[in-house]
Design a protein around this motif. Structure first.
Motif, PDB file in Angstrom:
ATOM      1  N   PRO A 175       9.823 -13.546  -0.507  1.00 47.52           N
ATOM      2  CA  PRO A 175       8.609 -13.202   0.251  1.00 47.52           C
ATOM      3  C   PRO A 175       8.481 -13.900   1.599  1.00 47.52           C
ATOM      4  CG  PRO A 175       8.081 -13.480  -2.061  1.00 47.52           C
ATOM      5  CD  PRO A 175       9.511 -13.895  -1.903  1.00 47.52           C
ATOM      6  N   LEU A 176       9.103 -15.070   1.763  1.00 49.55           N
ATOM      7  CA  LEU A 176       9.014 -15.797   3.031  1.00 49.55           C
ATOM      8  C   LEU A 176       9.424 -14.929   4.210  1.00 49.55           C
ATOM      9  CD1 LEU A 176       8.675 -18.545   4.552  1.00 49.55           C
ATOM     10  CD2 LEU A 176      11.099 -18.946   4.072  1.00 49.55           C
ATOM     11  N   PHE A 177      10.403 -14.037   4.024  1.00 48.48           N
ATOM     12  CA  PHE A 177      10.936 -13.232   5.113  1.00 48.48           C
ATOM     13  C   PHE A 177      10.314 -11.835   5.175  1.00 48.48           C
ATOM     14  CE2 PHE A 177      14.347 -16.116   3.704  1.00 48.48           C
ATOM     15  CZ  PHE A 177      14.484 -16.872   4.864  1.00 48.48           C
ATOM     16  N   SER A 178       9.361 -11.571   4.317  1.00 51.75           N
ATOM     17  CA  SER A 178       8.800 -10.224   4.196  1.00 51.75           C
ATOM     18  C   SER A 178       7.541 -10.066   5.053  1.00 51.75           C
ATOM     19  CB  SER A 178       8.474  -9.935   2.727  1.00 51.75           C
ATOM     20  OG  SER A 178       7.754  -8.742   2.593  1.00 51.75           O
ATOM     21  N   GLU A 211      -2.825  -8.094  10.561  1.00 53.57           N
ATOM     22  CA  GLU A 211      -2.747  -6.842   9.815  1.00 53.57           C
ATOM     23  C   GLU A 211      -1.609  -6.832   8.803  1.00 53.57           C
ATOM     24  OE1 GLU A 211      -5.084  -4.596  10.045  1.00 53.57           O
ATOM     25  OE2 GLU A 211      -6.067  -5.862  11.553  1.00 53.57           O
ATOM     26  N   SER A 212      -0.983  -7.997   8.576  1.00 54.25           N
ATOM     27  CA  SER A 212       0.178  -8.050   7.677  1.00 54.25           C
ATOM     28  C   SER A 212       0.016  -9.159   6.649  1.00 54.25           C
ATOM     29  CB  SER A 212       1.470  -8.273   8.471  1.00 54.25           C
ATOM     30  OG  SER A 212       1.687  -7.240   9.404  1.00 54.25           O
ATOM     31  N   VAL A 213       0.787  -9.059   5.594  1.00 53.47           N
ATOM     32  CA  VAL A 213       0.920 -10.120   4.593  1.00 53.47           C
ATOM     33  C   VAL A 213       2.397 -10.231   4.235  1.00 53.47           C
ATOM     34  CG1 VAL A 213      -1.392  -9.841   3.626  1.00 53.47           C
ATOM     35  CG2 VAL A 213       0.509  -8.515   2.687  1.00 53.47           C
ATOM     36  N   SER A 214       2.745 -11.291   3.515  1.00 55.26           N
ATOM     37  CA  SER A 214       4.146 -11.442   3.097  1.00 55.26           C
ATOM     38  C   SER A 214       4.465 -10.540   1.907  1.00 55.26           C
ATOM     39  CB  SER A 214       4.437 -12.898   2.731  1.00 55.26           C
ATOM     40  OG  SER A 214       4.311 -13.741   3.842  1.00 55.26           O
ATOM     41  N   CYS A 215       3.556 -10.501   0.945  1.00 54.83           N
ATOM     42  CA  CYS A 215       3.792  -9.706  -0.253  1.00 54.83           C
ATOM     43  C   CYS A 215       2.492  -9.521  -1.012  1.00 54.83           C
ATOM     44  CB  CYS A 215       4.845 -10.380  -1.148  1.00 54.83           C
ATOM     45  SG  CYS A 215       4.299 -11.980  -1.808  1.00 54.83           S
TER      46      CYS A 215
END
Length: 451
Positions: A64-67, A203-207
């Motif tokens: 998830p760190l890179f997502s 507007e984003s999250v990792s997972c």
């Protein structure tokens, strides 16, 4: 026969000791190397045995760190049958703690949406609290944090103390311990606080961590979520090394980086022209001429990658299987040296006692008896080498786990130790076969004359 064989080994104690040490070190090395894979497998089982939900993140991202995925998709996931709770998460690397750079072991800021996190029936970190408390709704927008026992002990922190993370003074309100190197690395905060600190896209999250209702099987639920997002557009994650290959660079370099990336993901590599979004084919018309026609693929890839705990476990099991091959090759070098040492020791011992064997055969010993004696000597070396090698390997594993408790975890299973003992015994028997066979070829008179 065994007593006679042991007496012969003790009569040449220095040579037998050196041979025994060579075999012991080889077996200890084998146990130590394979304990790396064993420790990884045990860590994985401990970790994913605690995770009952599923994770949705960017396709191709290893963790998830890179997502990066749209924040708004969480509401859509929550409407899918079988989904109980959808908890948005943000993960970011910690660079500095208490003014000191963080290199190994890594530490991460873990931002979680508190209202949905507190609704989870099984909260991994919440259930692992052993001092203080977990975050509550009153902690939204504050720098109150929950940290692991490892981080607390490393920086000498207790509940109520402040800790400087990436230049931010945070108050420790709780301590947790999951008992897994893959989980005890997080500093847990409100998601909006982490977003502000790391300047994460609003507007984003990792997972999304998804807890199931239990009415739908995991595999079916995973497919339902993927199918829901098949018509969406979201770029697959690419490693930074691939992004460095600009359009002005050679296609060879980009193809090489793409091959490495796809291999690590476990997916086949295809050139863009071999797998376009829409392929152009020429088909004959009624007049026999070739017309170009666009043929769309039967099913587009999903814009979300959804993984259950079993999926993570399968991927890491594949990795450990490949790791076992590499470790086996490394161990083979030491084992080969140990076997040559046994052969050399037994051959020199036989040559020194050639007259003794001639006399024994003249007094009625058969070739079988001579072979049994020599093989018994080499077998004793193998058994002792296996026992001492296993003990030495366990001692080394204990020291490494104690000295580097926060970085690595090695594990030697009873099966591995038993295999080491059996394998060492097999090496001892194999190492004595050639000298024994060489001895049986001589008649008693030839043996006495040669001596």
């Amino acid at each position: 026969m065994l007593k006679f064989a042991l007496r012969n080994l003790l009569s040449r104690s220095l040579r037998s000791f050196l041979c025994l040490m060579g075999l012991t070190i080889a077996i200890a090395g084998m146990v130590g190397l394979f304990s790396i894979a064993g420790g990884l497998e045990e860590t994985v089982s401990q970790t994913f045995g605690k995770i009952t939900g599923i994770v949705a993140m960017q396709p191709g991202a290893p963790i998830p760190l890179f997502s990066r995925i749209p924040r708004s998709w969480g509401k859509e996931i929550s409407q899918i049958p079988g989904v109980a709770i959808v908890n948005p998460e943000i993960w970011s690397r910690v660079n500095i703690i208490e003014g000191k750079p963080v290199i190994s072991p890594p530490r991460f800021l873990f931002g979680t949406e508190l209202p949905s996190r507190l609704q989870l029936k099984k909260g991994i970190y919440r259930d692992a609290i052993y001092a203080g408390r977990f975050l509550s709704l009153q902690d939204q927008g504050t720098l109150n944090a929950v940290i692991s026992r490892q981080i607390a002990e490393q920086h000498h922190k207790q509940v109520g103390d402040t800790i400087d993370i990436n230049g931010q003074e945070m108050t420790v309100v709780g301590l947790y311990e999951c008992g897994s190197l893959l989980l005890d690395i997080a500093i847990i905060l409100d998601i909006e606080v982490v977003r502000e600190i790391t300047r994460f896209d609003s507007e984003s999250v990792s997972c999304f961590y998804i807890e199931q209702t239990g009415d739908v099987k995991n595999e079916l639920l995973v497919n339902q979520i993927k199918d829901h997002f098949r018509d969406r557009e979201l770029a697959s994650w690419q490693p930074a090394s691939l992004a460095l290959a600009s359009a002005s660079q050679s296609n060879l370099l980009k193809d090489l980086m793409n091959t490495i990336d796809q291999t690590l993901k476990g997916t086949p590599t295809q050139r863009p022209e071999e797998q376009p979004d829409s392929a152009v084919r020429k088909i004959p018309n009624q007049t026999g001429k070739m017309n170009a026609k666009t043929v769309k693929p039967a099913q587009a890839e999903s814009a979300l990658e959804v993984r259950s705990a079993a999926d993570w476990g399968d991927r890491l099991e594949t990795f450990t299987a490949d790791l076992d091959i590499f470790l086996g090759l490394m161990t083979g070098i030491g084992v080969l040296i140990a076997m040559l040492s046994i052969i050399n020791t037994m051959l020199m011992s036989v040559m020194e006692r050639i007259v003794d064997f001639g006399i024994l055969k003249a007094n009625g010993w058969s070739n079988r008896d001579v072979m049994l004696l020599i093989t018994a000597e080499s077998s004793l070396l193998g058994i002792l080498g296996g026992v001492l090698g296993g003990i030495l390997g366990l001692v080394a594993i204990f020291i490494v786990n104690w000295k580097f408790a926060n970085q690595v975890h090695l594990y030697a299973s009873p099966g591995l130790l038993l295999f080491g003992l059996v394998f060492s015994t097999f090496l001892g028997i194999s190492g004595g076969l050639y000298p024994a066979w060489w001895t049986t070829r001589m008649t008693p008179i030839d043996a006495i004359r040669r001596g």
